[in-house]
Scaffold this motif. Structure first.
Motif, PDB file in Angstrom:
ATOM      1  N   PRO A  59       3.869  -6.328   5.771  1.00 45.96           N
ATOM      2  CA  PRO A  59       4.180  -5.591   4.365  1.00 45.96           C
ATOM      3  C   PRO A  59       2.374  -4.703   4.884  1.00 45.96           C
ATOM      4  O   PRO A  59       2.686  -3.324   4.197  1.00 45.96           O
ATOM      5  CB  PRO A  59       3.451  -6.840   3.646  1.00 45.96           C
ATOM      6  CG  PRO A  59       3.123  -7.895   3.864  1.00 45.96           C
ATOM      7  CD  PRO A  59       4.038  -7.178   5.410  1.00 45.96           C
ATOM      8  N   VAL A  60       1.232  -4.668   4.836  1.00 44.30           N
ATOM      9  CA  VAL A  60       0.700  -4.331   5.698  1.00 44.30           C
ATOM     10  C   VAL A  60       0.473  -2.975   6.406  1.00 44.30           C
ATOM     11  O   VAL A  60      -0.119  -1.708   5.847  1.00 44.30           O
ATOM     12  CB  VAL A  60      -0.944  -4.845   5.483  1.00 44.30           C
ATOM     13  CG1 VAL A  60      -2.521  -4.176   6.193  1.00 44.30           C
ATOM     14  CG2 VAL A  60      -1.437  -5.933   4.198  1.00 44.30           C
ATOM     15  N   GLY A  72      -8.097  -0.203  -1.217  1.00 43.74           N
ATOM     16  CA  GLY A  72      -8.306  -1.107  -0.407  1.00 43.74           C
ATOM     17  C   GLY A  72      -7.165  -2.170  -1.014  1.00 43.74           C
ATOM     18  O   GLY A  72      -6.493  -2.080  -1.860  1.00 43.74           O
ATOM     19  N   PHE A  73      -6.289  -2.418   0.531  1.00 50.37           N
ATOM     20  CA  PHE A  73      -5.282  -3.997  -0.070  1.00 50.37           C
ATOM     21  C   PHE A  73      -4.893  -4.771   1.086  1.00 50.37           C
ATOM     22  O   PHE A  73      -5.705  -4.894   1.743  1.00 50.37           O
ATOM     23  CB  PHE A  73      -4.043  -2.121   0.493  1.00 50.37           C
ATOM     24  CG  PHE A  73      -3.413  -1.626  -0.114  1.00 50.37           C
ATOM     25  CD1 PHE A  73      -2.998  -1.598  -1.470  1.00 50.37           C
ATOM     26  CD2 PHE A  73      -4.454  -0.335   0.648  1.00 50.37           C
ATOM     27  CE1 PHE A  73      -2.660   0.033  -1.895  1.00 50.37           C
ATOM     28  CE2 PHE A  73      -3.850   0.936  -0.152  1.00 50.37           C
ATOM     29  CZ  PHE A  73      -2.831   1.077  -1.191  1.00 50.37           C
ATOM     30  N   GLY A  74      -4.582  -5.450  -0.149  1.00 48.63           N
ATOM     31  CA  GLY A  74      -4.701  -7.202   1.251  1.00 48.63           C
ATOM     32  C   GLY A  74      -5.658  -8.673   0.761  1.00 48.63           C
ATOM     33  O   GLY A  74      -5.112  -9.425   1.498  1.00 48.63           O
ATOM     34  N   ILE A 116       4.383  -8.636  -2.305  1.00 44.46           N
ATOM     35  CA  ILE A 116       3.357  -8.048  -3.513  1.00 44.46           C
ATOM     36  C   ILE A 116       2.007  -7.365  -2.696  1.00 44.46           C
ATOM     37  O   ILE A 116       1.053  -8.720  -2.763  1.00 44.46           O
ATOM     38  CB  ILE A 116       3.711  -8.934  -4.502  1.00 44.46           C
ATOM     39  CG1 ILE A 116       4.916  -9.326  -4.929  1.00 44.46           C
ATOM     40  CG2 ILE A 116       2.258  -8.309  -6.055  1.00 44.46           C
ATOM     41  CD1 ILE A 116       5.060 -10.307  -6.260  1.00 44.46           C
ATOM     42  N   VAL A 117       1.486  -7.169  -2.973  1.00 51.59           N
ATOM     43  CA  VAL A 117       0.129  -6.476  -2.758  1.00 51.59           C
ATOM     44  C   VAL A 117      -0.745  -5.986  -3.448  1.00 51.59           C
ATOM     45  O   VAL A 117      -0.703  -4.914  -3.938  1.00 51.59           O
ATOM     46  CB  VAL A 117      -0.034  -5.887  -1.270  1.00 51.59           C
ATOM     47  CG1 VAL A 117      -0.979  -5.531  -0.891  1.00 51.59           C
ATOM     48  CG2 VAL A 117       0.870  -6.161  -0.057  1.00 51.59           C
ATOM     49  N   ASP A 118      -2.036  -6.048  -3.652  1.00 51.42           N
ATOM     50  CA  ASP A 118      -2.754  -6.390  -4.546  1.00 51.42           C
ATOM     51  C   ASP A 118      -3.376  -4.216  -4.239  1.00 51.42           C
ATOM     52  O   ASP A 118      -3.734  -4.171  -2.866  1.00 51.42           O
ATOM     53  CB  ASP A 118      -4.201  -7.155  -4.905  1.00 51.42           C
ATOM     54  CG  ASP A 118      -5.053  -6.783  -3.951  1.00 51.42           C
ATOM     55  OD1 ASP A 118      -4.519  -7.328  -2.618  1.00 51.42           O
ATOM     56  OD2 ASP A 118      -6.085  -7.276  -4.488  1.00 51.42           O
ATOM     57  N   ILE A 174       6.887  -4.288  -2.052  1.00 50.20           N
ATOM     58  CA  ILE A 174       7.827  -4.028  -1.582  1.00 50.20           C
ATOM     59  C   ILE A 174       8.887  -4.387  -1.260  1.00 50.20           C
ATOM     60  O   ILE A 174       9.015  -5.506  -1.024  1.00 50.20           O
ATOM     61  CB  ILE A 174       7.441  -3.804  -0.070  1.00 50.20           C
ATOM     62  CG1 ILE A 174       5.766  -2.704   0.052  1.00 50.20           C
ATOM     63  CG2 ILE A 174       7.719  -3.432   1.196  1.00 50.20           C
ATOM     64  CD1 ILE A 174       5.222  -3.115   1.208  1.00 50.20           C
ATOM     65  N   ALA A 175      10.137  -4.088  -1.579  1.00 52.83           N
ATOM     66  CA  ALA A 175      11.671  -4.878  -2.287  1.00 52.83           C
ATOM     67  C   ALA A 175      12.143  -4.441  -0.462  1.00 52.83           C
ATOM     68  O   ALA A 175      12.443  -3.541  -0.172  1.00 52.83           O
ATOM     69  CB  ALA A 175      12.852  -3.999  -2.777  1.00 52.83           C
ATOM     70  N   TYR A 176      12.478  -5.723   0.698  1.00 46.25           N
ATOM     71  CA  TYR A 176      13.353  -5.424   2.016  1.00 46.25           C
ATOM     72  C   TYR A 176      14.641  -5.507   1.586  1.00 46.25           C
ATOM     73  O   TYR A 176      15.263  -6.303   0.638  1.00 46.25           O
ATOM     74  CB  TYR A 176      12.663  -6.749   2.649  1.00 46.25           C
ATOM     75  CG  TYR A 176      11.491  -7.289   2.796  1.00 46.25           C
ATOM     76  CD1 TYR A 176      10.490  -6.483   4.512  1.00 46.25           C
ATOM     77  CD2 TYR A 176      10.458  -7.368   1.995  1.00 46.25           C
ATOM     78  CE1 TYR A 176       9.657  -6.353   4.635  1.00 46.25           C
ATOM     79  CE2 TYR A 176       8.545  -7.762   2.337  1.00 46.25           C
ATOM     80  CZ  TYR A 176       8.585  -6.639   3.438  1.00 46.25           C
ATOM     81  OH  TYR A 176       7.097  -6.789   4.146  1.00 46.25           O
ATOM     82  N   MET A 177      15.271  -5.155   2.538  1.00 44.31           N
ATOM     83  CA  MET A 177      16.834  -5.857   2.900  1.00 44.31           C
ATOM     84  C   MET A 177      17.038  -5.407   4.509  1.00 44.31           C
ATOM     85  O   MET A 177      15.932  -5.033   5.304  1.00 44.31           O
ATOM     86  CB  MET A 177      17.706  -3.914   3.119  1.00 44.31           C
ATOM     87  CG  MET A 177      16.532  -2.606   3.763  1.00 44.31           C
ATOM     88  SD  MET A 177      17.483  -1.023   3.008  1.00 44.31           S
ATOM     89  CE  MET A 177      16.629   0.370   4.214  1.00 44.31           C
ATOM     90  N   PHE A 178      18.412  -5.538   4.583  1.00 44.31           N
ATOM     91  CA  PHE A 178      18.056  -6.841   6.458  1.00 44.31           C
ATOM     92  C   PHE A 178      18.441  -5.046   6.836  1.00 44.31           C
ATOM     93  O   PHE A 178      19.979  -4.545   6.823  1.00 44.31           O
ATOM     94  CB  PHE A 178      18.745  -7.784   6.407  1.00 44.31           C
ATOM     95  CG  PHE A 178      19.538  -8.554   7.495  1.00 44.31           C
ATOM     96  CD1 PHE A 178      18.444  -8.414   8.486  1.00 44.31           C
ATOM     97  CD2 PHE A 178      20.246  -8.266   8.456  1.00 44.31           C
ATOM     98  CE1 PHE A 178      18.677  -9.374   9.770  1.00 44.31           C
ATOM     99  CE2 PHE A 178      20.995  -8.938   9.493  1.00 44.31           C
ATOM    100  CZ  PHE A 178      19.598  -8.996  10.167  1.00 44.31           C
TER     101      PHE A 178
END
Length: 237
Positions: free
Chosen positions: A133-134, A178-180, A195-197, A212-216
């Motif tokens: 995600p990062v 900043g993230f993470g 979910i990342v702050d 971030i919603a994932y798809m395959f």
């Protein structure tokens, strides 16, 4: 009949005793998660230093009569953060997948997790890669900040955050967003979500979260939707 004895040096005796103590200290295996619907039980070994449990490690996953070992997995020992297990159709193929979320680090304002997603293939489990995600954020999210506000842009969607309105002290503001410090995974409505702050200060500088919603796709889980939710609109999970 002759008796044969092997004479051990004092140093070797100490090494053997130490190895036995370490082995004994790391064999307190326990159940750390269950999914009755999937006939799944997750076990882990408590790694100890003295009387303190430092980590959960050496995981064993038992599913429908099959056993899988994960010696490199690690989870913090606090029962509040024991592994989170999901059984959900996150790739929309009509069959449910097994999702295991491990918490690898906690601290003041810090929660770090990693996710493992398993597909069933002819009765066997196969782990499928989930994009970091990062790394997704670094590729898709742009930020800009001043002494008074930050702007977070995803595609053409811009969100401005006024520091004063959030009570963020100017003296504490970092140069960049900043993230993470918090990185979590959830399954929400049959979607794998990271979910990342986002923050602008080490403490008290929370701006919101990137979801971030994932798809395959292409044999891995990739970002399908990325959105920023400012602090005042958050629903806390």
């Amino acid at each position: 009949m002759k008796n044969f004895f092997i004479k051990l040096s004092p140093i070797l005796i100490i090494i053997l005793v130490s190895m036995a103590m370490v082995t004994k200290a790391n064999t307190a295996e326990r159940v750390v998660g269950q999914l009755p619907e999937a006939y799944l039980t997750l076990y882990a070994t408590e790694k100890k230093e003295g009387s303190l449990t430092t980590d959960l490690t050496n995981f064993t996953l038992k599913v429908k009569g099959h056993t899988y070992f994960f010696s490199r997995w690690m989870n913090v020992p606090n029962p509040t953060y024991y592994p989170e297990l999901y059984y959900s159709d996150v790739n929309n193929d009509g069959k449910k997948e097994i999702i295991i979320v491990l918490t690898t680090g906690t601290g003041s304002g810090v929660v770090l997790q990693e996710v493992h997603v398993f597909h069933e293939n002819n009765g066997d489990l196969v782990e499928v890669l989930v994009d970091n995600p990062v790394a997704i954020i670094n590729k898709n999210v742009k930020t800009k900040s001043s002494n008074t506000e930050a702007v977070i842009t995803i595609d053409n969607n811009k969100t401005k955050i006024n520091f004063e309105e959030l009570g963020i002290v100017p003296a504490h503001i970092s140069e960049n967003v900043g993230f993470g410090n918090k990185l979590k995974f959830k399954v929400i409505d049959d979607k794998l979500v990271a979910i990342v702050d986002a923050s602008i200060a080490p403490t008290g500088g929370g701006l919101g979260e990137i979801h971030i919603a994932y798809m395959f796709k292409d044999n891995m889980y990739q970002a399908e939707e990325i959105k920023f939710i400012p602090f005042w609109k958050l629903e806390f999970y």
